[in-house]
Design a protein around this motif. Structure first.
Motif, PDB file in Angstrom:
ATOM      1  N   ALA A 168      12.703  51.370  38.219  1.00 18.15           N
ATOM      2  CA  ALA A 168      13.023  52.585  37.468  1.00 18.15           C
ATOM      3  C   ALA A 168      14.339  53.189  37.946  1.00 18.15           C
ATOM      4  O   ALA A 168      15.157  53.666  37.138  1.00 18.15           O
ATOM      5  CB  ALA A 168      11.885  53.600  37.617  1.00 18.15           C
ATOM      6  N   VAL A 169      14.565  53.146  39.260  1.00 14.70           N
ATOM      7  CA  VAL A 169      15.831  53.643  39.809  1.00 14.70           C
ATOM      8  C   VAL A 169      16.994  52.762  39.342  1.00 14.70           C
ATOM      9  O   VAL A 169      18.055  53.267  38.950  1.00 14.70           O
ATOM     10  CB  VAL A 169      15.769  53.689  41.351  1.00 14.70           C
ATOM     11  CG1 VAL A 169      17.152  53.998  41.929  1.00 14.70           C
ATOM     12  CG2 VAL A 169      14.755  54.732  41.811  1.00 14.70           C
ATOM     13  N   GLU A 170      16.800  51.451  39.394  1.00 18.17           N
ATOM     14  CA  GLU A 170      17.855  50.534  38.944  1.00 18.17           C
ATOM     15  C   GLU A 170      18.192  50.745  37.476  1.00 18.17           C
ATOM     16  O   GLU A 170      19.356  50.611  37.076  1.00 18.17           O
ATOM     17  CB  GLU A 170      17.405  49.092  39.178  1.00 18.17           C
ATOM     18  CG  GLU A 170      17.271  48.718  40.648  1.00 18.17           C
ATOM     19  CD  GLU A 170      16.716  47.313  40.851  1.00 18.17           C
ATOM     20  OE1 GLU A 170      16.626  46.875  42.005  1.00 18.17           O
ATOM     21  OE2 GLU A 170      16.374  46.654  39.848  1.00 18.17           O
ATOM     22  N   LEU A 171      17.178  51.066  36.679  1.00 26.12           N
ATOM     23  CA  LEU A 171      17.387  51.300  35.244  1.00 26.12           C
ATOM     24  C   LEU A 171      17.909  52.713  34.972  1.00 26.12           C
ATOM     25  O   LEU A 171      18.301  53.012  33.836  1.00 26.12           O
ATOM     26  CB  LEU A 171      16.079  51.101  34.473  1.00 26.12           C
ATOM     27  CG  LEU A 171      15.502  49.683  34.449  1.00 26.12           C
ATOM     28  CD1 LEU A 171      14.123  49.695  33.785  1.00 26.12           C
ATOM     29  CD2 LEU A 171      16.440  48.737  33.707  1.00 26.12           C
ATOM     30  N   ASN A 172      17.888  53.540  36.018  1.00 29.70           N
ATOM     31  CA  ASN A 172      18.257  54.949  35.855  1.00 29.70           C
ATOM     32  C   ASN A 172      17.391  55.595  34.771  1.00 29.70           C
ATOM     33  O   ASN A 172      17.880  56.373  33.931  1.00 29.70           O
ATOM     34  CB  ASN A 172      19.743  55.080  35.512  1.00 29.70           C
ATOM     35  CG  ASN A 172      20.272  56.491  35.718  1.00 29.70           C
ATOM     36  OD1 ASN A 172      19.733  57.256  36.539  1.00 29.70           O
ATOM     37  ND2 ASN A 172      21.300  56.861  34.966  1.00 29.70           N
ATOM     38  N   HIS A 173      16.103  55.253  34.793  1.00 30.68           N
ATOM     39  CA  HIS A 173      15.174  55.741  33.771  1.00 30.68           C
ATOM     40  C   HIS A 173      14.766  57.180  34.087  1.00 30.68           C
ATOM     41  O   HIS A 173      14.419  57.511  35.227  1.00 30.68           O
ATOM     42  CB  HIS A 173      13.933  54.845  33.730  1.00 30.68           C
ATOM     43  CG  HIS A 173      13.200  54.896  32.434  1.00 30.68           C
ATOM     44  ND1 HIS A 173      12.449  55.985  32.045  1.00 30.68           N
ATOM     45  CD2 HIS A 173      13.097  53.992  31.415  1.00 30.68           C
ATOM     46  CE1 HIS A 173      11.913  55.760  30.865  1.00 30.68           C
ATOM     47  NE2 HIS A 173      12.288  54.548  30.451  1.00 30.68           N
ATOM     48  N   VAL A 174      14.779  58.035  33.079  1.00 28.62           N
ATOM     49  CA  VAL A 174      14.489  59.454  33.303  1.00 28.62           C
ATOM     50  C   VAL A 174      12.995  59.707  33.476  1.00 28.62           C
ATOM     51  O   VAL A 174      12.596  60.780  33.941  1.00 28.62           O
ATOM     52  CB  VAL A 174      15.043  60.316  32.141  1.00 28.62           C
ATOM     53  CG1 VAL A 174      16.554  60.249  32.121  1.00 28.62           C
ATOM     54  CG2 VAL A 174      14.462  59.862  30.800  1.00 28.62           C
ATOM     55  N   HIS A 175      12.163  58.748  33.092  1.00 31.96           N
ATOM     56  CA  HIS A 175      10.712  58.901  33.217  1.00 31.96           C
ATOM     57  C   HIS A 175      10.146  57.683  33.965  1.00 31.96           C
ATOM     58  O   HIS A 175       9.648  56.737  33.343  1.00 31.96           O
ATOM     59  CB  HIS A 175      10.049  59.035  31.853  1.00 31.96           C
ATOM     60  CG  HIS A 175      10.497  60.237  31.086  1.00 31.96           C
ATOM     61  ND1 HIS A 175      10.224  61.520  31.489  1.00 31.96           N
ATOM     62  CD2 HIS A 175      11.211  60.344  29.930  1.00 31.96           C
ATOM     63  CE1 HIS A 175      10.739  62.380  30.636  1.00 31.96           C
ATOM     64  NE2 HIS A 175      11.350  61.701  29.678  1.00 31.96           N
ATOM     65  N   PRO A 176      10.198  57.702  35.295  1.00 31.80           N
ATOM     66  CA  PRO A 176       9.692  56.561  36.082  1.00 31.80           C
ATOM     67  C   PRO A 176       8.250  56.198  35.776  1.00 31.80           C
ATOM     68  O   PRO A 176       7.876  55.024  35.856  1.00 31.80           O
ATOM     69  CB  PRO A 176       9.853  57.036  37.530  1.00 31.80           C
ATOM     70  CG  PRO A 176      10.930  58.071  37.468  1.00 31.80           C
ATOM     71  CD  PRO A 176      10.755  58.757  36.146  1.00 31.80           C
ATOM     72  N   ASP A 177       7.418  57.197  35.420  1.00 38.40           N
ATOM     73  CA  ASP A 177       6.012  56.909  35.137  1.00 38.40           C
ATOM     74  C   ASP A 177       5.850  55.949  33.959  1.00 38.40           C
ATOM     75  O   ASP A 177       4.898  55.159  33.915  1.00 38.40           O
ATOM     76  CB  ASP A 177       5.252  58.205  34.847  1.00 38.40           C
ATOM     77  CG  ASP A 177       5.051  59.041  36.106  1.00 38.40           C
ATOM     78  OD1 ASP A 177       5.246  58.482  37.207  1.00 38.40           O
ATOM     79  OD2 ASP A 177       4.714  60.232  35.985  1.00 38.40           O
TER      80      ASP A 177
END
Length: 247
Positions: free
Chosen positions: A214-223
């Protein structure tokens, strides 16, 4: 010993090596045909799609070059397809009429044979198969190989032969089930990354690995990434790609 080398050299390439003096040339030609035909037939059966799409003249010239010049390091027939892939990768000079995907397609076809005969022990005593592995360490099967290609090798046929690599890499999993059947599964880049992390991981839980993605994707909603990742892992467990968790 010298006679054996002369004998073998003539069989591999009768056009450039002398016929052994003690053996009639007519008989040596029979040996040459038997050995070459045996190798050509075995390679053709091991790489059926590659054989189908390459014209006869080009195919026979390539096998003749392989037979004459490649020095195999394994004497066993099941190892010959791997030796042919090595030849394509390290020795063959690409010809103008070679398909650009020739090496990747050959590797893809070799993998199926390699996994079908792989003698790999699964340490079932250290694995819990039916358990929630979100906060445990997931275990990937040694009989499951994630693969990445520039060409969509699983789609190549006589009717589909791409001239350039795809815009995105092709990610596949090839795996062997309990019945010794080999299967292929196309996956996306996120699942490929997850399997890469699992295959080199011995202490991080699935949750931590998915949080990393999720961090690598820079995703705003890790869940969302974690939930989707767990659904993927559940599907992979059903296919015996993921075996469970370490006990």
């Amino acid at each position: 010993m010298r006679q054996q080398y002369v004998f073998a050299a003539y069989i591999r390439n009768p056009e450039t090596n002398p016929c052994p003096e003690a053996i009639e040339e007519r008989r040596m030609k029979i040996y040459c045909e038997l050995f070459y035909n045996n190798v050509e037939g075995f390679i053709a059966n091991s790489f059926p799609v590659l054989r189908q799409i390459i014209p006869d003249k080009q195919w026979y010239a390539m096998i003749r070059d392989y037979f004459a010049n490649h020095l195999s390091h394994a004497p066993l027939f099941p190892e010959m397809p791997r030796e042919f892939v090595k030849y394509l990768e390290h020795e063959r000079t690409m010809q103008p009429d070679d398909p650009p995907f020739i090496l990747e397609l050959a590797h893809y076809e070799w993998v199926e044979l390699a996994l079908s005969i792989l003698d790999e022990h699964v340490e079932e005593e250290i694995i819990i198969p039916d358990s929630d592995f979100l906060d445990a360490i997931p275990v990937i099967s040694p009989l499951a190989w994630p693969l990445n290609y520039h060409f969509p090798v699983h789609k190549i046929s006589s009717d589909f032969q791409p001239c350039v690599p795809g815009a995105m890499q092709t990610h596949l999993i090839v795996y062997r089930d309990a019945d010794f059947e080999v299967h292929f599964m196309e996956i996306n880049s996120v699942t490929a990354r997850l399997l890469q992390l699992i295959s080199t991981n011995d202490h991080k839980s699935a949750r931590i690995l998915l949080q990393q993605i999720a961090v690598e994707l820079n995703h705003v909603h890790p869940d969302i990434v974690i939930h989707g990742g767990m659904e993927v892992l559940d599907e992979l467990r059903k296919r015996h790609v993921i075996l469970g968790i370490y006990s």
